[in-house]
Scaffold this motif. Sequence first.
Motif, PDB file in Angstrom:
ATOM      1  N   VAL A  77    -114.552 -31.084 -29.542  1.00  0.00           N
ATOM      2  CA  VAL A  77    -114.443 -32.140 -29.817  1.00  0.00           C
ATOM      3  C   VAL A  77    -115.646 -33.685 -29.709  1.00  0.00           C
ATOM      4  CG1 VAL A  77    -114.960 -34.194 -27.396  1.00  0.00           C
ATOM      5  CG2 VAL A  77    -113.776 -32.166 -26.554  1.00  0.00           C
ATOM      6  N   GLN A  78    -114.922 -34.504 -30.901  1.00  0.00           N
ATOM      7  CA  GLN A  78    -115.630 -34.756 -32.073  1.00  0.00           C
ATOM      8  C   GLN A  78    -116.770 -35.793 -31.913  1.00  0.00           C
ATOM      9  OE1 GLN A  78    -113.607 -35.684 -35.882  1.00  0.00           O
ATOM     10  NE2 GLN A  78    -111.913 -34.948 -34.678  1.00  0.00           N
ATOM     11  N   THR A  79    -117.636 -35.412 -31.467  1.00  0.00           N
ATOM     12  CA  THR A  79    -119.342 -35.859 -31.496  1.00  0.00           C
ATOM     13  C   THR A  79    -120.227 -36.501 -32.413  1.00  0.00           C
ATOM     14  OG1 THR A  79    -120.703 -34.754 -30.672  1.00  0.00           O
ATOM     15  CG2 THR A  79    -119.271 -35.387 -28.792  1.00  0.00           C
ATOM     16  N   LYS A 117    -122.234 -29.074 -24.745  1.00  0.00           N
ATOM     17  CA  LYS A 117    -121.593 -30.753 -25.034  1.00  0.00           C
ATOM     18  C   LYS A 117    -120.907 -30.230 -23.543  1.00  0.00           C
ATOM     19  CE  LYS A 117    -118.934 -30.423 -28.662  1.00  0.00           C
ATOM     20  NZ  LYS A 117    -118.054 -30.521 -30.470  1.00  0.00           N
ATOM     21  N   VAL A 157    -119.269 -33.698 -22.508  1.00  0.00           N
ATOM     22  CA  VAL A 157    -118.720 -34.368 -22.846  1.00  0.00           C
ATOM     23  C   VAL A 157    -117.189 -34.050 -22.466  1.00  0.00           C
ATOM     24  CG1 VAL A 157    -117.628 -34.779 -25.278  1.00  0.00           C
ATOM     25  CG2 VAL A 157    -119.498 -34.073 -25.009  1.00  0.00           C
ATOM     26  N   LYS A 216    -114.151 -28.149 -25.543  1.00  0.00           N
ATOM     27  CA  LYS A 216    -115.322 -28.388 -25.906  1.00  0.00           C
ATOM     28  C   LYS A 216    -116.357 -28.757 -26.381  1.00  0.00           C
ATOM     29  CE  LYS A 216    -116.763 -29.377 -20.691  1.00  0.00           C
ATOM     30  NZ  LYS A 216    -116.633 -31.317 -20.634  1.00  0.00           N
ATOM     31  N   SER A 235    -121.689 -34.931 -35.035  1.00  0.00           N
ATOM     32  CA  SER A 235    -122.166 -33.501 -35.703  1.00  0.00           C
ATOM     33  C   SER A 235    -120.989 -32.744 -36.696  1.00  0.00           C
ATOM     34  CB  SER A 235    -123.305 -32.696 -34.763  1.00  0.00           C
ATOM     35  OG  SER A 235    -123.687 -31.902 -34.955  1.00  0.00           O
TER      36      SER A 235
END
Length: 590
Positions: free
Chosen positions: A306-308, A264, A267, A303, A310
């Motif tokens: 960090v919620q994306t 990430k 991100v 990072k 998945s």
Amino acid sequence: MEEGRLDGFTKDGAVDLKGNPVLRSKRGGWTACSFLVVYEVFERMAYCGIASNMILYLTTKLHQGTVEASNNVTNWVGAIWVTPILGAYIADAHLGRYWTFLIASAIYLSGMCLLTLAVSVPGLRPPHCTEVHPADCKKASPLQLAVFYSALYILAIGTGGTKPNICTIGADQFDDFDPKEKSQKLSFFNWWMFSVFIGVLLGNTTIVYIQDNVGWALGYGLPAVGLAFSLMIFLAGTPFYRHKVPTGSPFTRMAKVIVAALRKWSVPIPQDPKELYELDLEEYTSTGKFRIDATPTLRFLDKACVQTGSTNPWMLCTVTQVEETKQMVRMIPILITTFLPSVMVSQSHTLFIKQGTTLDRNIGKFQLPAASLNAFVTISMLVCVVIYDRYFVRTVRRWTKNPRGITLLQRMGISMVLHSIIMIVASLTERYRLKVARDHGLVENGGIVPLTVFILLPQFVIMGTADACLDVARIEFFYDQAPESMKSLGTSYSMTGVGIGNFLSTFILSSVSDITKKHGHKGWIRNNLNASHLDYYFAFLAILSTLNFIFFLFMTKLYSYKAEISDSMDILREKLEEPKYRVPNEVEVT
């Protein structure tokens, strides 16, 4: 926390061997540590009895040269102190500290038995040689070397599981959430190292004397018997120990954080730490684990949490998991600064001892074994630990308001200054020894220089003072600053520094020896020390040590200590603020 005190159970996740929570009054504390100390005394006696005198065994019995023997010593010592990282992994991830230690101590004992055979059986060592120069004697056969070194490296495998776990088991006997036990824990590493130094003193005096004057078989056989006895004492203390449950592979958890952060890369990190992924506090409490709040250091690793969208563990990690990784990564620069101090310490087991063999060691009718010079290091250590814990800390913390007196990094820094001073003193002393050798025509024949061996006393005594600061602060720092689930791995950091330092000593000595032989020169380090230039070599080490200290100062400016998991340190600081507060006796067994 008050409820925890009322019900009497420890609040740091301690359990018995069956996994049940333990009562504070029934297990742990100094009572449990007393069983552990016995093993550590005998183990250090065995280790130092081997390490301190090994260079003499290699040169006089296996007929090796000075550089080759010195490098073989530091290579073995390096292996002894590097393997603990493997033992720490096994303990934290799979078996737990108790069972890892128990299995490894059995391996250690088998290595001691094989080593005793290697020095006892005539067919396993070269014939006695009376030649002045080792190069003129018959070398050890491949079989003899194979048996001897197999025994040594079996010991290295055994220590891989014992060294990072025995002291960690000891520290686990104190509950961080109880202010009284936390106060005792602040003193634990000082007194643990005091017991270690007792074993070192026995190894450097009694065992070394037996090896030199009675025989190597008895000199190695007695420590083997002592280890077997101490292992039985350790087992007898089992009902008193507090244990910590293995929490899975620390390397895997850290790898997930690094991989997730890299995946990430682009991100953005939210400004509000509450937006980062974390489990509820109840989930940690129910499993006896500790949640860690986000910190602003090493922001790139954030990072990973960090919620994306998945939930793959290699794509999304909790804040606590990220902070655990940060804590281990933050310590690496400090770990690097401990390499060179270990190079300085290794001189007391190699070249300092060879210096001693060139001097008058007679005290009346008694001849002091050269390896016993390390006893002065140990005596200095013992005195310094007592003075530091009983007087220095109690005096200084009234002004610093730090329950430790000074910080662990400040204590390490003091040791690094002393190591530079040691090498300067050693260089000047060696320069004087060489002058006397020249004045008496002893350069070519390598005869005994008419100077008392006690001219080396200052460098050994200062070495003990430096080691008392470094050894205690280093092991306490890496234990204290490691996450709760990675304490064995953290402790192994301190030992890895010693191991790499000894390998670095091998590299430096070999490189200096090779470079100074070029262009027709005879070199700084030769088998005949009277024709060598150890004074130049020690001066070179003093320069390296000074440069390392400057690097250490820079890294400490960047380091930030981890937050305490309990308020015990705050309570102790508040007590220090009280004008009539009397500092308690931390080592009192209650």
